[in-house]
Design a protein around this motif. Structure first.
Motif, PDB file in Angstrom:
ATOM      1  N   LEU A   1       0.816  -1.218   0.000  1.00  6.30           N
ATOM      2  CA  LEU A   1       0.000   0.000   0.000  1.00  6.30           C
ATOM      3  C   LEU A   1       0.849   1.268   0.000  1.00  6.30           C
ATOM      4  O   LEU A   1       0.311   2.366  -0.106  1.00  6.30           O
ATOM      5  N   LEU A   2       2.165   1.128   0.127  1.00  5.47           N
ATOM      6  CA  LEU A   2       3.029   2.301  -0.023  1.00  5.47           C
ATOM      7  C   LEU A   2       2.997   2.830  -1.453  1.00  5.47           C
ATOM      8  O   LEU A   2       3.410   3.963  -1.698  1.00  5.47           O
TER       9      LEU A   2
ATOM     10  N   VAL B   1      -0.950   6.275   2.156  1.00  3.73           N
ATOM     11  CA  VAL B   1       0.504   6.170   2.357  1.00  3.73           C
ATOM     12  C   VAL B   1       0.886   6.631   3.758  1.00  3.73           C
ATOM     13  O   VAL B   1       1.732   6.019   4.429  1.00  3.73           O
ATOM     14  N   MET B   2       0.253   7.710   4.241  1.00  4.19           N
ATOM     15  CA  MET B   2       0.540   8.193   5.584  1.00  4.19           C
ATOM     16  C   MET B   2       0.140   7.171   6.631  1.00  4.19           C
ATOM     17  O   MET B   2       0.853   6.951   7.619  1.00  4.19           O
ATOM     18  N   ALA B   3      -1.011   6.514   6.441  1.00  2.00           N
ATOM     19  CA  ALA B   3      -1.463   5.521   7.410  1.00  2.00           C
ATOM     20  C   ALA B   3      -0.534   4.321   7.428  1.00  2.00           C
ATOM     21  O   ALA B   3      -0.216   3.776   8.506  1.00  2.00           O
ATOM     22  N   VAL B   4      -0.071   3.878   6.262  1.00  2.00           N
ATOM     23  CA  VAL B   4       0.876   2.753   6.211  1.00  2.00           C
ATOM     24  C   VAL B   4       2.193   3.138   6.874  1.00  2.00           C
ATOM     25  O   VAL B   4       2.775   2.355   7.634  1.00  2.00           O
ATOM     26  N   ALA B   5       2.679   4.336   6.593  1.00  2.00           N
ATOM     27  CA  ALA B   5       3.953   4.762   7.183  1.00  2.00           C
ATOM     28  C   ALA B   5       3.858   4.839   8.698  1.00  2.00           C
ATOM     29  O   ALA B   5       4.792   4.416   9.409  1.00  2.00           O
ATOM     30  N   ALA B   6       2.752   5.361   9.226  1.00  2.00           N
ATOM     31  CA  ALA B   6       2.600   5.427  10.688  1.00  2.00           C
ATOM     32  C   ALA B   6       2.608   4.038  11.298  1.00  2.00           C
ATOM     33  O   ALA B   6       3.218   3.811  12.355  1.00  2.00           O
ATOM     34  N   LEU B   7       1.955   3.096  10.636  1.00  2.00           N
ATOM     35  CA  LEU B   7       1.929   1.733  11.168  1.00  2.00           C
ATOM     36  C   LEU B   7       3.304   1.075  11.069  1.00  2.00           C
ATOM     37  O   LEU B   7       3.759   0.410  12.005  1.00  2.00           O
ATOM     38  N   GLN B   8       3.977   1.255   9.930  1.00  2.00           N
ATOM     39  CA  GLN B   8       5.269   0.597   9.735  1.00  2.00           C
ATOM     40  C   GLN B   8       6.349   1.187  10.646  1.00  2.00           C
ATOM     41  O   GLN B   8       7.205   0.455  11.146  1.00  2.00           O
TER      42      GLN B   8
ATOM     43  N   ALA C   1       8.733   6.302   0.176  1.00  2.00           N
ATOM     44  CA  ALA C   1       7.332   6.461  -0.243  1.00  2.00           C
ATOM     45  C   ALA C   1       6.788   7.825   0.168  1.00  2.00           C
ATOM     46  O   ALA C   1       6.057   8.476  -0.587  1.00  2.00           O
ATOM     47  N   LEU C   2       7.136   8.280   1.365  1.00  2.78           N
ATOM     48  CA  LEU C   2       6.641   9.579   1.824  1.00  2.78           C
ATOM     49  C   LEU C   2       7.229  10.726   1.001  1.00  2.78           C
ATOM     50  O   LEU C   2       6.528  11.701   0.697  1.00  2.78           O
TER      51      LEU C   2
END
Length: 847
Positions: A395-396, A404-411, A426-427
């Motif tokens: 999902l990145l 992308v922001m939600a995936v980055a926060a989780l990762q 990705a960010l």
């Protein structure tokens, strides 16, 4: 010529067209005259419409009735004619006329919405009574509109539904007449769109009398064969919950049935959104559906992915541990520092999507020390933890920046530190490809990530260079991120960029660039000579703000070791008459005499401070302090208050330390200060005069007290980074509360990390639906009615997809879903049965 003007010699076709145009014009004029005559006759009749004046209102012109008569329908002759015409069109047998009338009604309703909302606010403030819902003019059309519900025209039916939903609350009795007709659409098995519209309309009508009917409709619709109908039913759960909170438990049970038996990602994504709005704190209900949601993430729509990721993030905080916590001597900060020297994993498709970073280099290679410490994060991760990371990595590449922001926060919370570089890349791609309106929102979240993991974003520093088209707040935020993540190897490029920023036309941005230079000096002292040269030039800038900030940065650099900056201090004093800013002048005076109070700032004695500075340097600094005070004394009367006080401080300290030349100048300044117009300057002069004269007295104790008071001083505040605010911002990154730094309505807080992960057994399937369905279509008491068709399709889909996956095996994302050491995910959507039962079914087929 006259005959030619009339039409002689023209073609017959042209003459015929002229006749048609003349007839059309005469017909239009006759129609306008008829409309005007009807309007005038309606205005002259005694039973005509009420007057538009406020005095004709029954409320006396100041309440709700006057406002309604002034903007409602039927308040003037033209409106009466329009109303009659539209009602005739609604009653017509022509679908075209009905469509025209309904389009006009829906358009006018939309125009009136904002005006009536403002009117309702005024009524509530004044304590008046008003009708709830729509306006009186529009409500009069409702009976005529309800008659059109039986139409088969799809567009006309949609317009009728829109009008009905908008005015149902103000006319509940007329709305009840339409419920039976709306329910007929639920029985149309050949038209899924009709069923969708019926479910949407029934769940949107806010009439208390039909709540039981709506509940039964939604309860049956969640098991409809069509996923669009099931999605509409799931969204209807949230609408019904917002209107009737008494049915929360019943709606919650239906939502659990959806999570357990739903095979479509379209519906599960909507269920995640409804769960976040209805019962976000009841995360224990996600145990049995956790693996299903993870595997369906890729196939959900973009905004459902955001809702599902937020739900999974909060669930992971409750059930998984942070793999980068202190374990085996490795802290989170150390793990973040490893990211730059870490090697990416085997999956290369995500990296290839973004290509090389802006600096032209790829992620650095791994070292032997890092490789030996990689086992520590992996030991803290369970199988479900790994499944969550594998299913969220793809999902990145989402087009939705929120996803992308939600995936980055989780990762960043749950991935090992050596994998964080994927999120950073990705960010950065997301920040470059978004519009300027949302760039600041993404940049604000990236700044929080960069503050927590500066080494992860260090290779991508060039992505934070300021563009000429950036607004001021974006420029300042980029400067803050740059000074936070910059590495020593990239300092020359950053200094070139900052030198260009100093020539900007916006003084606020130039001031922020000056502070950025000061933070770079504090971080890397080796570059201070080059930066000091630039700051010395800026100290005489025409802008008072730039001049004062330049001197302030020099103070922050030189206050601890003034003997090392004697040349810079002498140059500042030489330029004193060129400086305009009062704050800059005060800073020069303080800097020139800071060696006299160095012992109080360092916590040493005066002799130790002199030894630290050196006798020769101390004497030279005292001469410079006297020269600065002398120059300020020449313009003492014209100086502002803060400069006068600082002149008194400098001369008093020189007098205490026994500088002979300072005595006459101090007496001269005291004489002027005691007669100053400002009382604060007069009081300070009397105090210093009494304390300094105590040296000649015989009271030694009084002398010591006066010396302590005059020589007392504190360090100038260091050049702190604005990124320190990110440390105090405890809201979840990417949320509105994080952006505004206070709790916004609807914010869902994240819990702390667990010390030990929960057992994977709590996420095992609760029951087996497919096995009961395979035995003659019978289901046990734990399965849910109405889901036989969907479950059978999912079971059949499982065997076909497993076969095709085994044949192809060429997908670049196969490594994400191989899951050989976890739960054996095969790529299908049959999530409602366990692996053991699938093996039994395959064994029976083999027999």
């Amino acid at each position: 010529q006259k005959q030619k003007a009339v039409g002689w010699g023209r073609r017959p076709s042209e003459l015929a067209m002229d006749k048609l145009r003349g007839r059309a014009a005469s017909f239009g004029r006759g129609l306008k005259e008829k409309i005007r005559s009807r309007a005038s006759s309606a205005a002259t009749t005694p039973s005509g419409t009420p007057s538009v004046t406020p005095s004709a209102s029954p409320n006396g012109g100041g309440g709700f009735g006057s406002a309604m008569s002034s903007v409602g329908f039927g308040s003037d002759p033209d409106s009466a004619t329009e109303e009659k015409l539209r009602k005739q069109q609604l009653s017509s047998k022509s679908t075209h006329e009905q469509l025209e009338a309904m389009r006009w009604l829906v358009t006018e309703t939309g125009k009136k919405t904002s005006s009536y909302l403002n009117m309702a606010k005024q009524i509530s403030l004044s304590g008046g009574d008003g009708k709830k819902g729509g306006d009186a003019g529009m409500d009069s059309y409702l009976p005529s509109v309800v008659k059109l519900l039986a139409t088969k025209h799809p567009e006309l039916k949609r317009l009728v539904y829109i009008f009905l939903v908008r005015h149902a609350e103000s006319k509940p009795d007329d709305t009840l007449m339409a419920v039976n007709e709306i329910q007929k659409g639920l029985n149309d098995s050949n038209n899924a769109q009709a069923r969708v519209l019926s479910v949407r309309v029934l769940s949107s009508i806010r009439v208390q009398d039909i709540v039981p009917i709506t509940f039964v409709v939604i309860e049956n619709a969640v098991f409809d064969p069509n996923p669009l109908v099931r999605k509409a039913a799931v969204v209807g759960l949230a609408k019904l919950y917002s209107f009737s909170r008494d049915m929360a438990e019943d709606l919650y049970e239906i939502l659990l049935k959806v999570f357990d038996s739903e095979p479509s990602p379209l519906v599960v994504g909507s269920a995640c959104e409804v769960f976040n709005s209805m019962c976000p704190e009841r995360l224990e209900a996600i145990h049995y559906s956790f693996r299903k949601i993870c595997k369906m993430l890729v196939d959900m729509d973009e905004w459902s992915q955001v809702a599902a990721l937020n739900l999974l993030h909060r669930y992971a905080r409750e059930n998984f541990v942070n793999p980068n916590r202190r374990s085996g001597g490795e802290s989170r900060e150390e793990g973040a520092g490893m990211a730059e020297a870490a090697e990416p994993k085997a999956v290369e498709s995500v990296d290839d999507f973004y290509g090389e970073d802006e600096t032209g280099g790829a992620a650095p290679a791994a070292t032997a020390e890092v490789s030996s410490r990689r086992a520590h994060p992996e030991d803290l991760m369970t199988e479900d933890h790994r499944l969550l990371l594998r299913c969220t990595w793809p999902l990145l590449q989402s087009r939705n920046s929120a996803g992308v922001m939600a995936v980055a926060a989780l990762q960043f919370d749950f991935a090992p530190a050596y994998e964080h570089h994927r999120c950073a890349k990705a960010l950065m791609f997301c920040m470059r490809s978004t519009r300027s309106a949302s760039e600041y929102v993404i940049l604000h979240s990236v700044a929080s990530f960069a503050y927590r993991f500066p080494s992860v974003f260090a290779p991508y520093y060039a992505g934070f260079f300021v563009r000429a088209s950036d607004p001021l707040h974006v420029k300042c935020l980029k400067l803050n991120v740059l000074t936070e993540i910059i590495a020593e190897d990239h300092i020359p490029e950053l200094l070139k960029e900052l030198q260009a920023y100093l020539r900007d036309n916006e003084m606020s941005f130039v001031s922020n660039a000056i502070f950025a230079l000061g933070r770079c000096v504090q971080k890397y002292p080796k570059i201070q000579e080059r930066i000091l040269r630039s700051l010395m030039v800026l100290s005489t800038h025409a802008s008072e703000q730039v001049s004062a900030n330049s001197v302030q940065v020099i103070l922050g650099i030189a206050q601890g070791t003034p003997h090392l900056y004697i040349e810079q201090i002498a140059k500042l004093i030489k330029r004193y008459h060129l400086i305009v800013s009062p704050k800059a002048k005060m800073g020069i005076l303080w800097l020139s005499s800071c060696h006299l109070t160095l012992h109080s700032r360092l916590g040493k004695t005066e002799e130790e401070a002199k030894t630290f500075v050196g006798e020769e340097a101390f004497a030279r600094l005292s001469e410079l302090a006297y020269e600065a005070a002398r120059l300020a004394t020449l313009e003492f009367i014209e100086q502002p208050e803060e400069v006068k006080v600082q002149v008194l401080n400098s001369l008093a300290r020189l007098q205490i330390h026994g500088l002979e030349k300072a005595g006459p100048a101090f007496e001269y300044v005291l004489a002027m200060a005691k007669c100053d117009a400002l009382y604060s300057v007069r009081d300070r002069a009397r105090l210093y005069g009494g304390l300094v004269s105590s040296e000649e007295s015989e009271e030694a104790g009084k002398d010591v007290l006066g010396r302590k008071i005059i020589l007392a001083s504190e360090n100038v505040k260091p050049i702190s980074s604005p990124m320190e605010d990110q440390r105090r911002n405890s809201f979840s990154i990417g949320s509105l509360s994080h952006l505004v730094n206070h709790c916004a309505p609807g914010y869902q807080a994240l819990s702390g990390f667990r010390d030990t992960p929960t057992s994977s057994s709590i996420r095992d399937p609760r029951h087996t639906i497919s096995a009961s369905r395979s035995q003659g279509g019978q289901h046990n008491g734990d399965s849910y009615p109405g889901s036989h068709a969907a479950g059978g399709q999912a079971h059949h889909h499982n065997h076909t997809t497993v076969g095709t996956a085994a044949v192809s095996g060429s997908s670049p994302l196969d490594n994400f879903y191989s899951d050989q050491d976890s739960d054996g995910y095969s790529g299908s959507y049959s999530y409602s049965y366990s692996e053991s039962e699938e093996e039994e079914a395959e064994g029976e087929e083999g027999r």
